[in-house]
Design a protein around this motif. Structure first.
Motif, PDB file in Angstrom:
ATOM      1  N   UNK A 136       0.818  -1.220   0.000  1.00 40.62           N
ATOM      2  CA  UNK A 136       0.000   0.000   0.000  1.00 40.62           C
ATOM      3  C   UNK A 136       0.846   1.262   0.000  1.00 40.62           C
ATOM      4  N   UNK A 137       1.963   1.231   0.770  1.00 44.75           N
ATOM      5  CA  UNK A 137       2.774   2.439   0.941  1.00 44.75           C
ATOM      6  C   UNK A 137       4.237   2.176   0.582  1.00 44.75           C
ATOM      7  N   UNK A 138       4.970   3.278   0.502  1.00 46.65           N
ATOM      8  CA  UNK A 138       6.423   3.212   0.309  1.00 46.65           C
ATOM      9  C   UNK A 138       6.847   2.438  -0.928  1.00 46.65           C
ATOM     10  N   UNK A 139       6.248   2.772  -2.033  1.00 46.07           N
ATOM     11  CA  UNK A 139       6.687   2.199  -3.307  1.00 46.07           C
ATOM     12  C   UNK A 139       7.233   3.319  -4.169  1.00 46.07           C
ATOM     13  N   UNK A 140       8.396   3.046  -4.786  1.00 42.49           N
ATOM     14  CA  UNK A 140       8.954   3.999  -5.744  1.00 42.49           C
ATOM     15  C   UNK A 140       8.387   3.730  -7.128  1.00 42.49           C
ATOM     16  N   UNK A 141       8.974   4.364  -8.133  1.00 42.88           N
ATOM     17  CA  UNK A 141       8.517   4.153  -9.517  1.00 42.88           C
ATOM     18  C   UNK A 141       8.941   2.754  -9.965  1.00 42.88           C
ATOM     19  N   UNK A 142       7.956   1.971 -10.388  1.00 43.54           N
ATOM     20  CA  UNK A 142       8.191   0.548 -10.667  1.00 43.54           C
ATOM     21  C   UNK A 142       8.507   0.336 -12.149  1.00 43.54           C
TER      22      UNK A 142
END
Ligand SMILES: C[S@@+](CC[C@H](N)C(=O)[O-])C[C@H]1O[C@@H](n2cnc3c(N)ncnc32)[C@H](O)[C@@H]1O
Length: 225
Positions: free
Chosen positions: A146-152
């Motif tokens: 849900x949180x703390x994802x960068x550009x994938x």
């Protein structure tokens, strides 16, 4: 003549190649004893608690090549199990970082704690070239992603089919334009994946899709919103 292996061409250490070969063999051995009913939604978690169900080696080689070709440095993997496909993804990210500099990682996801522990052991056995490029998020991926994802750059969907579309919808806002989504078994599990495939193949969805003729199918999609 044996078929080429991009990991060998890339100079991946022998102890990692041996580990991968052993883990793939164990996975295939287990899968020989699995029947279709074992995958029913009501029983799948219990039946697969101690099973690898690893992405087959030839698919892993393809995903490795793809990650190398696209220079992927930030990869999300749903799910991780005993960490076999993660090893390939981490090796590709490590090689991409060596080639062009900068940082990178694979975000793995697994809700079975015993599997997560075993995956960590496998990565430790590989050493820093793998362990140093993996962040494992333990728990239900509907929460952990849900949180703390960068550009994938790349998303690997190797998860129970009902979980595939919720995962994609969660990660979609973080997919960079041109990101690649790989979904396993889209021919054999076309019924289970119906919602996901309808979503991605809908005109105007932003995804372009291609089914690759690997065993049971492998969907390669590109996100171009
Ligand atoms: C097909 S296996 C992954 C195999 C792995 N990619 C490999 O090649 O080694 C799918 C994994 O997803 C995990 N899983 C299923 N539902 C999940 C959820 N909601 N959150 C996190 N992990 C989940 C399962 O426990 C299982 O280990």
């Amino acid at each position: 003549m044996s078929s080429p292996n991009p990991l060998i061409d890339d100079g991946v250490p022998r102890h990692i190649l041996s580990l991968l070969s052993r883990l793939h063999s164990q996975s295939l051995q287990q899968e020989a004893g699995i029947v279709r009913a074992d995958y029913d939604a009501a029983v799948i978690d219990g039946n697969m608690k101690d099973k690898f169900i690893a992405l087959e080696a030839e698919k892993c080689h393809f995903v490795y090549q793809l990650a190398r070709a696209t220079g992927a440095k930030y990869i999300v993997e749903a799910g991780t199990s005993y960490g076999v496909s993660t090893i390939y993804l981490a090796l590709a990210v490590a090689a991409n970082c060596r080639a062009t500099g900068g940082e990178g990682k694979v975000i793995g996801t697994e809700h079975e704690s015993e599997k997560a522990a075993k995956a960590r052991e496998h990565w430790q056995e590989c050493g820093d070239i793998v362990q140093g490029f993996v962040e494992l998020r333990e728990g239900d991926l509907r929460e952990t992603l849900k949180d703390n994802l960068g550009a994938v750059d790349l998303l690997l969907l190797d998860i129970w089919t009902p979980m595939a579309l919720p995962t994609l919808k969660l990660v979609q806002p973080k997919l960079r334009p041109g990101a690649v989504i790989i979904t396993d078994n889209t021919i054999a599990s076309a019924v289970g994946y119906k919602e996901l495939l309808d979503y991605m193949r809908h005109p105007g969805s932003g995804f372009t899709n291609l089914t690759l003729p690997y065993h049971k199918g492998l969907e390669m999609s590109i996100y171009s919103p």
